[in-house]
Design an enzyme around this catalytic site. Structure first.
Site, mmCIF file in Angstrom:
data_model
loop_
_atom_site.group_PDB
_atom_site.id
_atom_site.type_symbol
_atom_site.label_atom_id
_atom_site.label_comp_id
_atom_site.label_asym_id
_atom_site.label_seq_id
_atom_site.Cartn_x
_atom_site.Cartn_y
_atom_site.Cartn_z
ATOM 1 N N GLU A 80 -36.441 5.808 -1.800
ATOM 2 C CA GLU A 80 -37.070 6.663 -0.789
ATOM 3 C C GLU A 80 -38.507 7.008 -1.139
ATOM 4 O O GLU A 80 -39.378 7.072 -0.259
ATOM 5 C CB GLU A 80 -36.255 7.950 -0.595
ATOM 6 N N HIS A 110 -24.254 13.052 4.846
ATOM 7 C CA HIS A 110 -24.715 12.347 6.050
ATOM 8 C C HIS A 110 -24.671 13.286 7.240
ATOM 9 O O HIS A 110 -24.497 12.849 8.375
ATOM 10 C CB HIS A 110 -23.833 11.121 6.343
ATOM 11 N N LEU A 128 -34.206 -0.014 -2.290
ATOM 12 C CA LEU A 128 -33.484 1.245 -2.114
ATOM 13 C C LEU A 128 -34.225 2.315 -2.898
ATOM 14 O O LEU A 128 -33.898 2.606 -4.046
ATOM 15 C CB LEU A 128 -32.051 1.084 -2.628
ATOM 16 N N GLN A 176 -33.126 6.449 5.657
ATOM 17 C CA GLN A 176 -31.892 6.080 6.358
ATOM 18 C C GLN A 176 -31.073 7.270 6.834
ATOM 19 O O GLN A 176 -30.490 7.233 7.919
ATOM 20 C CB GLN A 176 -31.062 5.179 5.444
ATOM 21 N N PHE A 177 -30.988 8.307 5.996
ATOM 22 C CA PHE A 177 -30.370 9.578 6.376
ATOM 23 C C PHE A 177 -31.245 10.684 5.794
ATOM 24 O O PHE A 177 -31.672 10.583 4.644
ATOM 25 C CB PHE A 177 -28.948 9.703 5.805
ATOM 26 N N ALA A 178 -31.461 11.735 6.574
ATOM 27 C CA ALA A 178 -32.335 12.827 6.117
ATOM 28 C C ALA A 178 -31.850 13.442 4.809
ATOM 29 O O ALA A 178 -32.632 14.006 4.048
ATOM 30 C CB ALA A 178 -32.431 13.906 7.188
ATOM 31 N N ASP A 179 -30.566 13.318 4.550
ATOM 32 C CA ASP A 179 -30.016 13.864 3.316
ATOM 33 C C ASP A 179 -30.666 13.264 2.076
ATOM 34 O O ASP A 179 -30.631 13.852 1.002
ATOM 35 C CB ASP A 179 -28.511 13.581 3.267
#
Lengths: 351, 337
Positions: free
Chosen positions: A53, A121, A51, A75-78
């Protein structure tokens, strides 16, 4: 027809078999989940990462340096924002090394609102991504283009940011992906992992083809001669629907799906605006320093004397987040009524 | 407070244990690297470069490192993800020093960046030298990628990544430890920290609580060691052992080398000689002379020869053209040939 998640999965399968993609990785990208939107189920070269990025982007850069063709997922652009300097580095490596190194890599990340994702998200990434030179940036609005753009991305010599409008990942397409079976349920049986324990499951892939949507090429999805609408991602099908509604009212709007944000199809936009004299740019990123503002600026500079009305931008409100309550989310990013209202106002605009 | 005792420190009075030919070669490269750095600093002070940053004081470690690297292109050879203090490693790999002068002057002929990057920002795909970046420690996040490709490729190529001690405060250093030691896929990577105890002007004493940075590897079950990077013989032996471990076991190794920083951080801090730190070259020469390996006269002649050579190279570079404005847009993207 396949939905967008299935389309991406099939494109990645094709890329594994034919384009040298040996690593498709990120958080929960490998088994058992195959991605939080299932876009990577059943692929043979998927694996789960820590985990982290920055580790994901950094490792993708290293793999690309070593001649691999990684597809990395955030996983999410955030959660991509803590990797900006690595994205910048990936974008500048070829230029900074005077052409000695290039980085053939894909970063895929779900973007946008529409799944009740609340503050972290629902974010867009198009404004930020288009501020990082050296990347090519694509965002499909339908499964066929998702397939074709992913094929192009996996063949590209340069870093490609593949933005996935998460609100559309489950929406079925209207055009068949070459090689896709006729029956949706048959396709689902072939490539969707069963619920529950799927450790023994193996996909049966359709015989797929090298259908590639060239990066940099937009598409007219509705013809019209009275105004132009330029959009992409989640807001594109809304614009098409709005154009259909207005056509019944005698207003003929041309709708362009940009598909590539960088490099983008300026020639297509220019010809359309020269024809119609009016333009509305629509996306759901926040409206301050929005990518659409670049398009508006260029329209004013290059097409001012062809315009019958000021070019308009409809974008997300400049708020710290998209609130979870439906009332708040609907009021934060462009929806169909907003687009209709903006188009009617543009159509009736008189100096 | 006194500095912690170095693990396995070789007695400074013990005889050098490498054979003579190797010692002479190491010394030659150390002198050449030192003279190069001094020439780069001179160029900065004469206004023939906007900024200097480099590795004078680290030659005892950086030269053996370059000598031990398996040089070539592709995953069967070693990848080097360096930071900006490694001119000595480049010279040990066989690079010509004039390239560094060209980058300093930002000439069109700068072989590493075509006039685009700072001094010390080497890059050479033909030798698997990944582009050096100004953002520190990103190389630690990137290195697992080349190591992963090498693991898949097979053979004995390894990835080597280096960075400074201050930067181990960054999360990318921890990322490298985690990604290198994942049980799902341990990686053949030699993780190096050259510890000079400084982060620009800030001493590590107030910022880092660990006794040895290398101790952090133990948390991930990474084989780890701290060595005296100011001793070229120790550096050579320890690097060779660490590399052989990584080549054979295909697992990570964390090596911390204590080094000196003899001209400060960069030109931003004046690039003046620091008198209160160990000068690895001076110490090495004293031992070489003491053991009769080389005479003072031979060593002085060598330094003088390199000084003349680099002065001539600097004069040549001074007149070379800057990149043309019409090259500005070149290489934003790679194109198919």
């Amino acid at each position: 027809m396949a939905n967008m998640a299935q389309a991406i999965r099939m494109a990645l399968h094709y890329a594994e078999e034919n384009l040298g993609v040996m690593d498709i990785f990120g958080e929960d990208v490998g088994p058992p989940l195959g991605g939080v939107f299932t876009a990577t189920q059943g692929l043979k070269n998927v694996w789960n990462s820590p985990l982290d990025e920055r580790g994901i982007i950094g490792t993708a850069i290293g793999l690309a340096m070593a001649g691999q063709r990684p597809v990395a997922e955030i996983q999410f652009a955030d959660y991509i924002f803590n990797t900006i300097d690595l994205l910048k580095l990936a974008g500048n490596t070829c230029w900074a090394s005077n052409g000695d190194w290039n980085l053939p890599m894909v970063v895929k990340t779900p973007v946008g609102s529409g799944i009740r994702g609340s503050l972290y998200h629902s974010h867009s990434f198009d404004a930020t991504a288009t501020h990082i030179p050296g990347w090519k940036i694509v965002i499909p609005s339908n499964p066929l283009d998702a397939y074709g753009l992913m094929i192009s991305a996996c063949q590209e010599l340069n870093p490609v940011m593949f933005l996935e409008p998460k609100a559309l990942l489950r929406v079925k397409g209207e055009e068949r992906i070459p090689g896709e079976p006729d029956d949706d349920r048959q396709l689902s049986k072939m490539i969707d992992a069963p619920l529950g324990d799927r450790s023994a499951w193996k996909p049966q892939w359709p015989t797929l083809e090298a259908y590639a949507v060239p990066i940099g090429q937009g598409k007219v999805v509705r013809e019209g001669d009275q105004m132009t609408v330029v959009s992409y991602g989640r807001t594109l099908p809304l614009c098409a629907k709005a154009a259909d509604t207005l056509r019944e009212e005698g207003i003929r709007a041309e709708v362009i799906d940009l598909r590539s944000l960088w490099p983008y199809d300026w020639e297509l936009i220019r010809r359309s605006i020269e024809k119609t004299g009016r333009v509305l740019f629509v996306n759901e990123d926040t409206e301050v320093t929005n990518f659409g503002e670049h398009l508006v600026r260029r329209t004013v500079e290059e097409l001012f004397y062809k315009l019958l009305a000021p070019p308009r931008l409809l974008a997300g409100k400049f708020l710290p987040g998209i609130g979870l309550a439906d009332t708040l989310e609907m009021a934060s990013v462009p929806q169909l009524p907003d687009i209709l209202q903006a188009l009617r106002a543009l159509a009736s605009e008189q100096p | 407070m006194s500095r912690p005792r170095l693990l396995n420190r070789e007695d400074a009075s013990a005889p050098l244990t490498l054979d003579r030919e190797l010692l002479v070669r190491i010394h030659d490269l150390m002198v050449k690297a030192r003279v190069l750095e001094e020439r780069l600093i001179q160029m900065y002070k004469q206004g023939h470069g906007f900024f200097w940053i480099g590795g004078p004081g680290e030659e005892a470690f950086n030269v053996p490192l370059g000598m031990l690297i398996k040089k070539g292109q592709g995953p069967e050879f070693d990848y080097l993800h360096a930071h900006y203090r490694q001119s000595a490693t480049l010279l040990a790999l066989g690079e010509e020093p004039i390239g560094a002068l060209r980058q300093m002057k930002n000439t069109a002929t700068d072989p590493y960046s075509g006039g685009r990057n700072f001094a010390g920002h080497f890059s050479k795909k033909a030798w698997n030298i990944a582009p050096v970046s100004s953002p520190i420690e990103v190389q630690y996040a990137i290195a697992p990628g080349t190591a992963m490709a090498q693991k898949r490729h097979g053979g004995d190529g390894i990835t080597i990544v280096t960075g400074g001690d201050a930067g181990t405060a960054e999360g990318d250093f921890a990322s490298c430890l985690i990604w290198s030691s994942r049980p799902a896929n341990p990686l053949p990577i030699l993780i190096i920290v050259t510890n000079n105890h400084w982060g620009i002007s800030t001493s590590s004493e107030g910022q880092h609580g660990e006794t040895h940075i290398a101790d952090r590897g133990r948390a991930f079950n990474i084989r780890s060691k701290t060595i005296n990077g100011n001793d070229p013989a120790e550096s050579y032996r320890e690097l060779k052992e660490a590399m052989e471990y990584v080549r054979k076991e295909r697992k990570p190794f964390l090596l911390e080398a204590r080094v000196s920083r003899l001209y400060g951080h960069s030109s931003a801090s004046g690039a003046n000689f620091v008198t209160n730190e160990v000068d690895c070259l001076k110490e090495f020469e004293a031992r070489l002379e003491g053991e009769g390996t080389l005479t003072r006269q031979q060593m002085d002649a060598l330094r003088h020869g390199y000084a003349e050579e680099l002065a001539a190279a600097a004069r040549l570079v001074r007149d070379e053209p800057l990149p043309s404005v019409d090259t500005l847009w070149n290489h934003v993207y790679a194109e198919k040939k």
